[in-house]
Design an enzyme around this catalytic site. Structure first.
Site, mmCIF file in Angstrom:
data_model
loop_
_atom_site.group_PDB
_atom_site.id
_atom_site.type_symbol
_atom_site.label_atom_id
_atom_site.label_comp_id
_atom_site.label_asym_id
_atom_site.label_seq_id
_atom_site.Cartn_x
_atom_site.Cartn_y
_atom_site.Cartn_z
ATOM 1 N N MET A 121 -8.920 8.464 9.691
ATOM 2 C CA MET A 121 -8.920 8.631 8.337
ATOM 3 C C MET A 121 -9.633 9.829 8.931
ATOM 4 S SD MET A 121 -10.282 5.004 7.024
ATOM 5 C CE MET A 121 -10.662 4.494 8.464
ATOM 6 N N ASP A 179 0.984 -1.141 0.306
ATOM 7 C CA ASP A 179 0.153 0.437 -0.168
ATOM 8 C C ASP A 179 1.115 1.250 -0.205
ATOM 9 O OD1 ASP A 179 -2.221 -1.571 0.063
ATOM 10 O OD2 ASP A 179 -2.854 -0.962 2.173
ATOM 11 N N LYS A 233 -2.720 4.134 -3.584
ATOM 12 C CA LYS A 233 -2.967 5.493 -4.472
ATOM 13 C C LYS A 233 -1.824 6.086 -4.730
ATOM 14 C CE LYS A 233 -6.447 7.542 -2.672
ATOM 15 N NZ LYS A 233 -7.352 8.107 -1.362
HETATM 16 N N1 SAH Z 1 -4.562 0.343 9.461
HETATM 17 C C1 SAH Z 1 -4.103 1.250 9.770
HETATM 18 C C2 SAH Z 1 -4.988 2.292 9.352
HETATM 19 C C3 SAH Z 1 -5.755 1.854 8.143
HETATM 20 S S1 SAH Z 1 -6.838 3.635 7.930
HETATM 21 C C4 SAH Z 1 -2.878 0.906 10.929
HETATM 22 O O1 SAH Z 1 -3.191 0.471 11.702
HETATM 23 O O2 SAH Z 1 -2.759 2.054 11.653
HETATM 24 C C5 SAH Z 1 -5.925 4.565 7.496
HETATM 25 C C6 SAH Z 1 -5.336 5.945 8.526
HETATM 26 O O3 SAH Z 1 -4.705 5.679 9.873
HETATM 27 C C7 SAH Z 1 -4.919 7.206 8.578
HETATM 28 O O4 SAH Z 1 -6.714 8.419 7.911
HETATM 29 C C8 SAH Z 1 -4.642 7.907 9.558
HETATM 30 O O5 SAH Z 1 -5.787 8.163 10.474
HETATM 31 C C9 SAH Z 1 -4.224 7.085 10.217
HETATM 32 N N2 SAH Z 1 -2.787 6.422 10.277
HETATM 33 C C10 SAH Z 1 -1.570 5.663 9.472
HETATM 34 N N3 SAH Z 1 -0.673 6.029 9.545
HETATM 35 C C11 SAH Z 1 -0.660 7.389 10.334
HETATM 36 C C12 SAH Z 1 0.295 8.105 10.562
HETATM 37 N N4 SAH Z 1 1.534 7.693 10.377
HETATM 38 N N5 SAH Z 1 0.330 9.359 11.139
HETATM 39 C C13 SAH Z 1 -0.725 9.513 11.235
HETATM 40 N N6 SAH Z 1 -1.721 8.818 11.173
HETATM 41 C C14 SAH Z 1 -1.712 7.806 10.210
#
Ligand code: SAH
Length: 501
Positions: free
Chosen positions: A171, A35, A57
């Site tokens: 998100m 991803d 994306k």
């Molecule tokens: N499975 C992932 C979440 C996926 S949804 C997890 O467990 O972290 C994607 C969302 O995760 C983003 O919109 C944001 O809100 C958060 N996210 C993921 N990586 C991030 C980062 N480095 N900093 C801030 N938010 C993050």
């Protein structure tokens, strides 16, 4: 034979937050489906021969639809491949990991899941916010702020507020005003501490702190972009005191670390630990010269020498690759004494069960030569690069010490990542660049071509390296000693404003 799919959580960004099990799976993968949110340092762990499929994306196109991702995983597994599906954070936390397994389960394709460190906990942590704390809260709620297309948010704000727990929204950048309004309407205190952490755990991390009533405005003003998490609850007030990551001395500073391809990035790791945004650039590669009759003869007659001197780990490796070809081992070196130019070269010897009898006080060729001139009773064998400094041989000549200077490896320029470096240069992203030898300077310049280097600072390991950098118009600072610690000290001084710029 059916293959196997391993869902791997890559963590939130910092490559150090990949789990050991995830790393092992990645290193064994034949196909990697990944991803957008996975960091380049983690992608670099993929075996060179693995098929890499980016389903995230990109600026110019849409992400691959979920059904198609599911299909790719199934097809590759049915081809008998070991497939790794690499996802940001944890695969099962708003990661659609479950959806990806359904099709596999239906086709009885074996799979496993390697949990990842979720951004919902790690990103606040890197922002100085512990998601729970006994004095403030006894629960944590992780909620998606993403609404299905054309629909309003489906969140029971009253229920969330009633828990009194810490609320973390993922998100939720676009929907932040709506989230805050929902919480306010449900009776949450407008002065509740709140924070937003953007691109958490990466060198670009940014935290905005406020309250429930101010956060949405701060985010708009600060033009916060995805990915970011928002956090609501009294624990957010601890951030000022616990802000360890943003407070690192090199936080956010870009450092290009040039190095030989085969050397591991100790300097890079140390810089990352200090918060730097490190771009590692393996720009040279050393290649043993083979066949090398001169070295072969010298090693056969090794007892004729009193000393064997190395000026780099590459010399040590060149000797070893020759011994191996001859089906011999360290015992071939018999009673000869060993000299190394510095601690890195000594470490290379130690890796083969040997240690240097002599290291000069100052780690350079001139001092090694002077030291050997004073010590050596008998002939000295130098195993060095094709193009090597005269300082060493001149010192030996002055001391009247006989020697054989045998070129046993050549330096070749590597440009596998040159395009990424050029892109960095074009975007004005070159600032500090470290050079640990004159040949890394040449490799760096040969990748970029001659250009205006006056805006950057070359952190050089020694005078010769600095002279080479200066020749190309790179402003330089020189480490006090030819060692990683001294280079780090030099960088810290430069960054704290005592340097030349
Ligand atoms: N499975 C992932 C979440 C996926 S949804 C997890 O467990 O972290 C994607 C969302 O995760 C983003 O919109 C944001 O809100 C958060 N996210 C993921 N990586 C991030 C980062 N480095 N900093 C801030 N938010 C993050």
């Amino acid at each position: 034979m059916k293959g196997m799919v391993t869902l791997v959580g890559a963590g939130p960004g910092d490559p150090g937050l990949l789990t050991l099990k995830g790393r092992e799976a990645l290193e064994r993968a034949q196909v990697v489906v990944y991803d957008r949110l996975v960091s380049p340092a983690i992608l670099a762990l993929m075996p060179p021969g693995a098929e890499q499929i980016n389903v995230g994306k990109e600026a110019s196109r849409h992400p691959v639809p979920q059904e198609e991702i599911n299909r790719i995983l199934l097809d590759k597994a049915l081809e008998g491949k070991r497939v790794v599906r690499l996802k940001g954070g944890d695969p099962f936390l708003f990661g659609r990991g479950g959806e990806e397994l359904e099709l596999l389960a239906r086709h009885a394709v074996p799979f496993e899941e390697v949990p990842g460190i979720p951004s919902a906990i790690a990103v606040p942590a890197y922002g100085g916010i512990p998601v729970t704390h006994r004095d403030f809260t006894s629960s944590l709620h992780i909620v998606t702020g993403h609404a299905r297309a054309g629909k309003a948010l489906d969140i029971d704000f009253e229920a969330l507020v009633r828990t009194g727990g810490t609320l973390v929204f993922l998100m939720g950048v676009a929907s932040l005003p709506e989230l805050c309004a929902g919480l306010l309407a449900a009776g949450m205190d407008p002065d509740t501490p709140a924070a937003l952490v953007e691109r958490g755990t990466t060198p670009a991390q940014r935290r905005l702190s406020g309250t429930l009533s101010t956060l949405a405005g701060l985010a708009e003003e600060g033009r916060v972009e995805s990915p970011a998490v928002s956090i609501f609850g009294p624990v957010c007030a601890l951030a000022e005191e616990f802000d360890w990551f943003d407070a690192l001395p090199l936080k956010g500073r870009r450092v290009v670390v040039t190095r030989p391809k085969e050397r591991t990035g100790t300097l890079a790791r140390r810089l990352r630990d200090l918060g730097a945004d490190v771009f590692e650039y393996p720009c040279i590669r050393t290649q043993p010269i083979w066949p090398c009759p001169a070295m072969e003869r010298a090693v056969e007659e090794i007892d004729a020498y009193a000393w064997l001197a190395f000026t780099s780990p590459a010399g040590v490796e060149a000797l070893w690759s020759m011994l191996e070809r001859q089906n011999r081992d360290a015992r071939a070196l018999g009673k000869v004494k060993l000299a190394a130019i510095g601690p890195g070269t000594d470490r290379a010897l130690r890796a083969h069960g040997l240690r240097a009898d002599y290291l000069p006080e100052v780690y350079d060729a001139a001092h090694l030569g002077a030291g050997l001139a004073a010590l050596a009773r008998g002939r000295v064998l130098l195993l060095r690069a094709e193009i090597a400094s005269r300082d060493l041989t001149e010192a030996l000549e002055q001391g009247g010490v006989p020697y054989d200077d045998i070129p046993c490896y050549a330096t070749v320029y590597e440009s596998a990542h040159a395009e990424a470096l050029r892109a960095l240069a074009r975007s004005g992203g070159l600032d500090l660049v470290t050079f640990t030898s004159a040949s890394t300077v040449k490799g760096f310049v040969s990748s970029l071509g001659e250009m205006d280097f006056s805006g950057l600072t070359g952190i050089c390991i020694g005078a010769q390296t600095a002279a080479e950098a200066a020749r190309h118009g790179i402003p330089t600072v020189v480490a006090e000693e030819a060692a990683i610690d001294a280079m780090l000290k030099c960088i810290m001084k430069e960054v704290s404003g005592h340097g030349t710029h």
